[in-house]
Design a protein around this motif. Structure first.
Motif, PDB file in Angstrom:
ATOM      1  N   UNK A  88      10.378 -77.855-100.501  1.00  0.00           N
ATOM      2  CA  UNK A  88       9.658 -76.740-101.130  1.00  0.00           C
ATOM      3  C   UNK A  88       8.444 -77.220-101.916  1.00  0.00           C
ATOM      4  N   UNK A  89       8.568 -78.383-102.566  1.00  0.00           N
ATOM      5  CA  UNK A  89       7.489 -78.846-103.437  1.00  0.00           C
ATOM      6  C   UNK A  89       6.641 -79.963-102.834  1.00  0.00           C
ATOM      7  N   UNK A  90       7.149 -80.647-101.803  1.00  0.00           N
ATOM      8  CA  UNK A  90       6.415 -81.774-101.203  1.00  0.00           C
ATOM      9  C   UNK A  90       5.008 -81.401-100.739  1.00  0.00           C
ATOM     10  N   UNK A  91       4.796 -80.239-100.116  1.00  0.00           N
ATOM     11  CA  UNK A  91       3.432 -79.904 -99.706  1.00  0.00           C
ATOM     12  C   UNK A  91       2.459 -79.801-100.891  1.00  0.00           C
ATOM     13  N   UNK A  92       2.963 -79.381-102.045  1.00  0.00           N
ATOM     14  CA  UNK A  92       2.100 -79.269-103.225  1.00  0.00           C
ATOM     15  C   UNK A  92       1.817 -80.646-103.830  1.00  0.00           C
TER      16      UNK A  92
ATOM     17  N   UNK B 182      -2.158 -85.073-104.638  1.00  0.00           N
ATOM     18  CA  UNK B 182      -2.600 -86.434-104.322  1.00  0.00           C
ATOM     19  C   UNK B 182      -3.893 -86.411-103.516  1.00  0.00           C
ATOM     20  N   UNK B 183      -3.938 -85.591-102.485  1.00  0.00           N
ATOM     21  CA  UNK B 183      -5.113 -85.497-101.604  1.00  0.00           C
ATOM     22  C   UNK B 183      -6.358 -85.084-102.379  1.00  0.00           C
ATOM     23  N   UNK B 184      -6.246 -84.046-103.193  1.00  0.00           N
ATOM     24  CA  UNK B 184      -7.409 -83.538-103.938  1.00  0.00           C
ATOM     25  C   UNK B 184      -7.843 -84.552-105.004  1.00  0.00           C
TER      26      UNK B 184
ATOM     27  N   UNK C 146      -3.977 -93.438-100.594  1.00  0.00           N
ATOM     28  CA  UNK C 146      -4.526 -93.051 -99.290  1.00  0.00           C
ATOM     29  C   UNK C 146      -3.503 -93.252 -98.182  1.00  0.00           C
ATOM     30  N   UNK C 147      -2.742 -94.326 -98.270  1.00  0.00           N
ATOM     31  CA  UNK C 147      -1.693 -94.561 -97.278  1.00  0.00           C
ATOM     32  C   UNK C 147      -0.646 -93.449 -97.350  1.00  0.00           C
ATOM     33  N   UNK C 148      -0.335 -93.010 -98.560  1.00  0.00           N
ATOM     34  CA  UNK C 148       0.627 -91.913 -98.718  1.00  0.00           C
ATOM     35  C   UNK C 148       0.093 -90.623 -98.097  1.00  0.00           C
ATOM     36  N   UNK C 149      -1.194 -90.332 -98.294  1.00  0.00           N
ATOM     37  CA  UNK C 149      -1.790 -89.141 -97.679  1.00  0.00           C
ATOM     38  C   UNK C 149      -1.748 -89.265 -96.161  1.00  0.00           C
TER      39      UNK C 149
ATOM     40  N   UNK D 225      -1.768 -83.248 -94.769  1.00  0.00           N
ATOM     41  CA  UNK D 225      -2.644 -82.455 -95.625  1.00  0.00           C
ATOM     42  C   UNK D 225      -1.942 -81.790 -96.796  1.00  0.00           C
ATOM     43  N   UNK D 226      -0.718 -81.349 -96.623  1.00  0.00           N
ATOM     44  CA  UNK D 226      -0.039 -80.607 -97.671  1.00  0.00           C
ATOM     45  C   UNK D 226      -0.441 -79.146 -97.658  1.00  0.00           C
TER      46      UNK D 226
END
Length: 133
Positions: free
Chosen positions: A5-9, A14-16, A115-118, A123-124
């Motif tokens: 539920x929260x992983x995409x956020x 992280x991405x932003x 960056x590796x995590x992204x 995208x999330x």
């Protein structure tokens, strides 16, 4: 276990955040050091000056892509060599800790890990593209 539920956020945060950092660094090269000054600095390191313009462009495009979530996996992977280049040419010789004179590579290592995590997460939430590779 990953909370679906929260992983995409989390991926979005992280991405932003990483995208903003890249825009800030590109802005520093554009508006403070200037492209010509950055090219001169690259030359002082023994690198071709034109490479500075490529780095600025990749930081700008990659930063925007991360913020928007536009093929974030590809953008993240494309930005890692920029940071590796900074480690090898500028920050590596200064040692690990970023507080060392000349700034060490500690911060860049964390940035590369992000960056590796992204690249692994995708995208999330709130991304222009949602599927990645």
């Amino acid at each position: 276990m990953i909370d679906q539920r929260t992983a995409p956020y989390a991926a979005t945060i992280l991405r932003v955040s990483l995208g903003i950092l890249f825009l800030a660094h590109a802005g520093l090269k554009l508006f403070f050091f200037t492209p010509a000054g950055t090219a001169q600095f690259f030359g002082s390191l023994g690198l071709p000056g034109f490479l500075a313009y490529i780095v600025i462009a990749v930081e700008l495009i990659g930063g925007i892509a991360l913020i928007l979530g536009y093929h974030a996996r590809v953008a993240a992977l494309a930005l890692i060599p920029i940071l590796l280049g900074a480690v090898v040419t500028v920050h590596g010789p200064a040692g690990f800790f970023f507080t060392n004179p000349g700034g060490g590579w500690e911060f860049l290592a964390l940035w590369i890990a992000g960056l590796a995590a992204v690249a692994l997460l995708g995208e999330g939430a709130y991304a222009v593209t949602r599927r990645g590779l």
